[in-house]
Structures are given as structure tokens and as C-alpha cells.
Write a protein that holds these residues in place. Structure first.
Motif, PDB file in Angstrom:
ATOM      1  N   THR A 219      39.076  30.615  40.240  1.00 31.61           N
ATOM      2  CA  THR A 219      39.965  30.782  39.091  1.00 31.61           C
ATOM      3  C   THR A 219      40.032  32.217  38.592  1.00 31.61           C
ATOM      4  OG1 THR A 219      38.165  30.246  37.576  1.00 31.61           O
ATOM      5  CG2 THR A 219      39.546  28.410  38.323  1.00 31.61           C
ATOM      6  N   ASP A 220      39.228  33.107  39.164  1.00 37.01           N
ATOM      7  CA  ASP A 220      39.187  34.499  38.727  1.00 37.01           C
ATOM      8  C   ASP A 220      39.727  35.403  39.818  1.00 37.01           C
ATOM      9  OD1 ASP A 220      38.632  37.052  37.859  1.00 37.01           O
ATOM     10  OD2 ASP A 220      36.473  36.741  37.630  1.00 37.01           O
ATOM     11  N   PRO A 221      40.942  35.952  39.650  1.00 34.01           N
ATOM     12  CA  PRO A 221      41.506  36.792  40.716  1.00 34.01           C
ATOM     13  C   PRO A 221      40.705  38.070  40.949  1.00 34.01           C
ATOM     14  CG  PRO A 221      42.853  36.952  38.739  1.00 34.01           C
ATOM     15  CD  PRO A 221      41.844  35.876  38.493  1.00 34.01           C
ATOM     16  N   PHE A 222      40.007  38.557  39.928  1.00 35.08           N
ATOM     17  CA  PHE A 222      39.231  39.790  40.107  1.00 35.08           C
ATOM     18  C   PHE A 222      37.987  39.543  40.961  1.00 35.08           C
ATOM     19  CE2 PHE A 222      41.690  40.395  36.234  1.00 35.08           C
ATOM     20  CZ  PHE A 222      42.427  41.502  36.610  1.00 35.08           C
ATOM     21  N   ALA A 223      37.366  38.382  40.810  1.00 38.66           N
ATOM     22  CA  ALA A 223      36.223  38.032  41.660  1.00 38.66           C
ATOM     23  C   ALA A 223      36.671  37.889  43.111  1.00 38.66           C
ATOM     24  CB  ALA A 223      35.557  36.760  41.160  1.00 38.66           C
ATOM     25  N   LEU A 224      37.827  37.258  43.323  1.00 35.78           N
ATOM     26  CA  LEU A 224      38.357  37.120  44.683  1.00 35.78           C
ATOM     27  C   LEU A 224      38.719  38.493  45.246  1.00 35.78           C
ATOM     28  CD1 LEU A 224      39.106  35.332  47.036  1.00 35.78           C
ATOM     29  CD2 LEU A 224      41.308  34.856  45.903  1.00 35.78           C
ATOM     30  N   PHE A 225      39.336  39.353  44.428  1.00 41.05           N
ATOM     31  CA  PHE A 225      39.635  40.709  44.876  1.00 41.05           C
ATOM     32  C   PHE A 225      38.349  41.416  45.292  1.00 41.05           C
ATOM     33  CE2 PHE A 225      39.971  45.240  44.442  1.00 41.05           C
ATOM     34  CZ  PHE A 225      41.150  45.527  45.106  1.00 41.05           C
ATOM     35  N   ASP A 226      37.311  41.354  44.456  1.00 42.26           N
ATOM     36  CA  ASP A 226      36.041  42.008  44.773  1.00 42.26           C
ATOM     37  C   ASP A 226      35.488  41.528  46.118  1.00 42.26           C
ATOM     38  OD1 ASP A 226      36.014  43.560  42.463  1.00 42.26           O
ATOM     39  OD2 ASP A 226      34.740  42.168  41.355  1.00 42.26           O
ATOM     40  N   SER A 227      35.557  40.238  46.346  1.00 41.10           N
ATOM     41  CA  SER A 227      35.051  39.670  47.599  1.00 41.10           C
ATOM     42  C   SER A 227      35.837  40.201  48.799  1.00 41.10           C
ATOM     43  CB  SER A 227      35.139  38.142  47.528  1.00 41.10           C
ATOM     44  OG  SER A 227      34.786  37.569  48.765  1.00 41.10           O
ATOM     45  N   TRP A 228      37.159  40.162  48.717  1.00 39.51           N
ATOM     46  CA  TRP A 228      37.991  40.642  49.824  1.00 39.51           C
ATOM     47  C   TRP A 228      37.832  42.148  50.009  1.00 39.51           C
ATOM     48  CZ3 TRP A 228      43.392  38.116  50.703  1.00 39.51           C
ATOM     49  CH2 TRP A 228      43.249  36.741  50.892  1.00 39.51           C
ATOM     50  N   PHE A 229      37.751  42.890  48.919  1.00 40.22           N
ATOM     51  CA  PHE A 229      37.621  44.346  48.993  1.00 40.22           C
ATOM     52  C   PHE A 229      36.281  44.732  49.635  1.00 40.22           C
ATOM     53  CE2 PHE A 229      37.229  48.570  46.617  1.00 40.22           C
ATOM     54  CZ  PHE A 229      38.085  49.239  47.473  1.00 40.22           C
ATOM     55  N   THR A 230      35.231  44.019  49.303  1.00 43.50           N
ATOM     56  CA  THR A 230      33.924  44.272  49.924  1.00 43.50           C
ATOM     57  C   THR A 230      34.005  44.060  51.432  1.00 43.50           C
ATOM     58  OG1 THR A 230      32.733  43.675  47.913  1.00 43.50           O
ATOM     59  CG2 THR A 230      31.502  43.538  49.990  1.00 43.50           C
ATOM     60  N   GLU A 231      34.651  42.993  51.857  1.00 46.87           N
ATOM     61  CA  GLU A 231      34.822  42.740  53.291  1.00 46.87           C
ATOM     62  C   GLU A 231      35.669  43.830  53.942  1.00 46.87           C
ATOM     63  OE1 GLU A 231      35.749  38.668  54.561  1.00 46.87           O
ATOM     64  OE2 GLU A 231      35.220  38.033  52.516  1.00 46.87           O
ATOM     65  N   ALA A 232      36.712  44.274  53.249  1.00 48.21           N
ATOM     66  CA  ALA A 232      37.593  45.313  53.809  1.00 48.21           C
ATOM     67  C   ALA A 232      36.840  46.632  53.985  1.00 48.21           C
ATOM     68  CB  ALA A 232      38.814  45.511  52.917  1.00 48.21           C
ATOM     69  N   ARG A 233      36.008  46.976  53.025  1.00 47.26           N
ATOM     70  CA  ARG A 233      35.233  48.226  53.149  1.00 47.26           C
ATOM     71  C   ARG A 233      34.308  48.174  54.354  1.00 47.26           C
ATOM     72  NH1 ARG A 233      34.364  48.520  46.965  1.00 47.26           N
ATOM     73  NH2 ARG A 233      32.651  47.172  47.549  1.00 47.26           N
TER      74      ARG A 233
ATOM     75  N   VAL B   3      46.853  50.222  36.432  1.00 51.53           N
ATOM     76  CA  VAL B   3      47.805  49.129  36.604  1.00 51.53           C
ATOM     77  C   VAL B   3      47.177  47.873  36.025  1.00 51.53           C
ATOM     78  CG1 VAL B   3      49.101  47.720  38.251  1.00 51.53           C
ATOM     79  CG2 VAL B   3      48.741  50.170  38.710  1.00 51.53           C
ATOM     80  N   THR B   4      47.792  47.349  34.977  1.00 50.82           N
ATOM     81  CA  THR B   4      47.358  46.090  34.380  1.00 50.82           C
ATOM     82  C   THR B   4      48.181  44.982  35.016  1.00 50.82           C
ATOM     83  OG1 THR B   4      46.826  47.210  32.311  1.00 50.82           O
ATOM     84  CG2 THR B   4      47.085  44.804  32.222  1.00 50.82           C
ATOM     85  N   PRO B   5      47.545  44.116  35.791  1.00 52.57           N
ATOM     86  CA  PRO B   5      48.323  43.130  36.535  1.00 52.57           C
ATOM     87  C   PRO B   5      48.850  41.988  35.683  1.00 52.57           C
ATOM     88  CG  PRO B   5      45.991  42.857  36.987  1.00 52.57           C
ATOM     89  CD  PRO B   5      46.125  44.065  36.102  1.00 52.57           C
ATOM     90  N   ALA B   6      50.074  41.579  35.994  1.00 56.92           N
ATOM     91  CA  ALA B   6      50.661  40.373  35.433  1.00 56.92           C
ATOM     92  C   ALA B   6      50.581  39.247  36.459  1.00 56.92           C
ATOM     93  CB  ALA B   6      52.113  40.609  35.028  1.00 56.92           C
ATOM     94  N   ALA B   7      50.517  39.626  37.742  1.00 57.14           N
ATOM     95  CA  ALA B   7      50.415  38.653  38.833  1.00 57.14           C
ATOM     96  C   ALA B   7      49.658  39.295  39.996  1.00 57.14           C
ATOM     97  CB  ALA B   7      51.794  38.205  39.286  1.00 57.14           C
ATOM     98  N   ILE B   8      48.850  38.476  40.672  1.00 54.73           N
ATOM     99  CA  ILE B   8      48.102  38.912  41.853  1.00 54.73           C
ATOM    100  C   ILE B   8      48.231  37.810  42.897  1.00 54.73           C
ATOM    101  CG2 ILE B   8      45.884  39.646  42.799  1.00 54.73           C
ATOM    102  CD1 ILE B   8      45.005  40.385  39.955  1.00 54.73           C
ATOM    103  N   GLU B   9      48.709  38.195  44.076  1.00 59.06           N
ATOM    104  CA  GLU B   9      48.879  37.216  45.151  1.00 59.06           C
ATOM    105  C   GLU B   9      47.989  37.581  46.337  1.00 59.06           C
ATOM    106  OE1 GLU B   9      52.144  36.072  48.473  1.00 59.06           O
ATOM    107  OE2 GLU B   9      52.930  36.357  46.446  1.00 59.06           O
ATOM    108  N   PHE B  10      47.249  36.600  46.817  1.00 60.25           N
ATOM    109  CA  PHE B  10      46.365  36.749  47.971  1.00 60.25           C
ATOM    110  C   PHE B  10      47.007  36.046  49.164  1.00 60.25           C
ATOM    111  CE2 PHE B  10      43.856  37.212  44.216  1.00 60.25           C
ATOM    112  CZ  PHE B  10      42.922  38.192  44.517  1.00 60.25           C
ATOM    113  N   TRP B  11      47.133  36.777  50.275  1.00 62.86           N
ATOM    114  CA  TRP B  11      47.771  36.271  51.486  1.00 62.86           C
ATOM    115  C   TRP B  11      46.780  36.352  52.631  1.00 62.86           C
ATOM    116  CZ3 TRP B  11      48.625  38.434  56.270  1.00 62.86           C
ATOM    117  CH2 TRP B  11      49.597  37.849  57.085  1.00 62.86           C
ATOM    118  N   GLN B  12      46.586  35.224  53.320  1.00 59.75           N
ATOM    119  CA  GLN B  12      45.682  35.162  54.472  1.00 59.75           C
ATOM    120  C   GLN B  12      46.478  34.684  55.670  1.00 59.75           C
ATOM    121  OE1 GLN B  12      42.033  35.642  54.854  1.00 59.75           O
ATOM    122  NE2 GLN B  12      42.811  35.613  56.931  1.00 59.75           N
ATOM    123  N   ASP B  13      46.434  35.468  56.745  1.00 60.04           N
ATOM    124  CA  ASP B  13      47.133  35.102  57.975  1.00 60.04           C
ATOM    125  C   ASP B  13      46.519  33.832  58.569  1.00 60.04           C
ATOM    126  OD1 ASP B  13      48.930  35.610  60.203  1.00 60.04           O
ATOM    127  OD2 ASP B  13      47.131  36.150  61.344  1.00 60.04           O
TER     128      ASP B  13
END
Length: 191
Positions: A2-16, A156-166
Motif C-alpha cells: 500500500t506504500d508506493p515509496f516502499a515499493l520504489f525503494d525496493s525496486w531502486f535497490t535492486e536496480a542499483r 517532484v511531489t507525485p500525484a500518481a506512481i505507476e509500477f510496470w513489470q514485464d
């Protein structure tokens, strides 16, 4: 989740860990004063629940476009992970203390380059820029390089964040979070 920032952190850590270069690279979409789209790559330099931060010359083309229309979009594309994140929102300038603190972490040559460059302006020859860089190098010899007054950051203060997985056969997975006051709602989107 339910937290887009936690999901972002997880994906960003993997990307790094997986991207060969610049996992923090993101496309920044702005518009000109008359509504024409403009797009370029910038680097994410800070993020959290209050937004996503990048830095630039305020007199650059992007700086002018951001000042004229604060509505932007960001896109992270991590090919090695077959993922992307789209962010839509609005920008506000960061405070001077935040900009100063980040500027102090840049390499000395990057700091000098910020003084020497009239970003986005026409340049008659590379030698002109190199001569300006040398002049700035002499000017600040033996001292710390202060942040130029025309160089700062945007949040950038987000109004919407979309996560896309192939997924196989273009049956991708998309989850869109939309700001609802101080909280977020989320739902799936068709691929």
C-alpha cells in the motif's frame, strides 16, 4: 503493498545492484510555455515520501520550462530488471540548504562546470567552454567552490506512481498508486 515509496525503494535497490550504469537516471518530461513536450534524462539525487529530487541550472531550458509549468512526469526504465516506474506530479524548488548540501558532495570539476556552463545556450566552440572552465578554476583556486546562484534543485511531489513489470507474451503487470489526500489508493491496470 500500500506504500508506493516502499515499493520504489525496493525496486531502486535492486536496480542499483543490477544496472550497469546510472540506475538513478530518469527521463524528465516538461512542456514549453506553449504546450510543446520536452524530454531529457536527469539523475535522481534524493527521494522519500516528500518527493523525488534532481538538480539543474535554473536558467537552462528545463529550468525555464519548470518555472513556467510545474507539472511534470518522470520515467525510470531498468532494462536489466525489465521494469519501469512512471511518476506524475508537480515540482517545487528545494530550499537553499538542501541545494547547498548536495552541491558540496559533487566533484570539484562538476562544481566548476556548473559555474562555467550557460546550460542549454548556444556555444560557438568547445574551446570557449574550456576557456571559461579554466577561468573559473583559477577564480576558485585554493578555496571551496560555492553553489552558483542560478543552480539548484527541484522536488517532484507525485500525484500518481505507476509500477510496470514485464511479463511473457506482453501480459505485463501494472499497478498504479494515486494520491488521495495524505494517503494513497492503488489498483491494477490492464497491460
Amino acid at each position: 503493498m500500500t506504500d508506493p515509496f516502499a515499493l520504489f525503494d525496493s525496486w531502486f535497490t535492486e536496480a542499483r545492484a543490477s544496472e550497469p550504469n546510472d540506475a538513478n537516471a530518469m527521463a524528465l518530461a516538461t512542456t514549453t510555455a506553449d504546450g510543446h513536450p520536452s524530454l531529457r534524462m536527469v539523475l535522481l539525487k534524493g527521494h522519500g515520501p516528500d518527493g523525488f529530487i534532481f538538480y539543474t541550472n535554473l536558467d537552462s531550458r528545463k529550468g525555464g520550462e519548470l518555472a513556467a509549468n510545474p507539472h511534470v512526469a518522470l520515467l525510470f526504465h531498468w532494462k536489466s530488471l525489465r521494469r519501469q516506474i512512471r511518476i506524475e506530479g508537480s515540482v517545487t524548488p528545494v530550499d537553499d540548504a538542501t541545494a547547498d548540501a548536495y552541491f558540496a558532495t559533487r566533484s570539484r570539476d562538476s562544481q566548476l562546470g556548473a559555474w562555467a556552463s550557460d546550460q542549454s545556450r548556444p556555444l560557438d566552440a568547445r574551446e570557449t567552454f574550456e576557456a571559461r572552465f579554466a577561468e573559473v578554476e583559477t577564480r576558485f583556486a585554493g578555496q571551496d567552490v560555492p553553489r552558483p546562484p542560478r543552480w539548484s534543485g527541484w522536488r517532484v511531489t507525485p500525484a500518481a506512481i505507476e509500477f510496470w513489470q514485464d511479463r511473457a507474451h506482453r501480459l505485463h503487470e501494472r499497478t498504479r498508486f494515486t494520491r488521495d489526500g495524505d494517503s494513497w489508493t492503488s489498483g491494477l491496470l490492464y497491460p
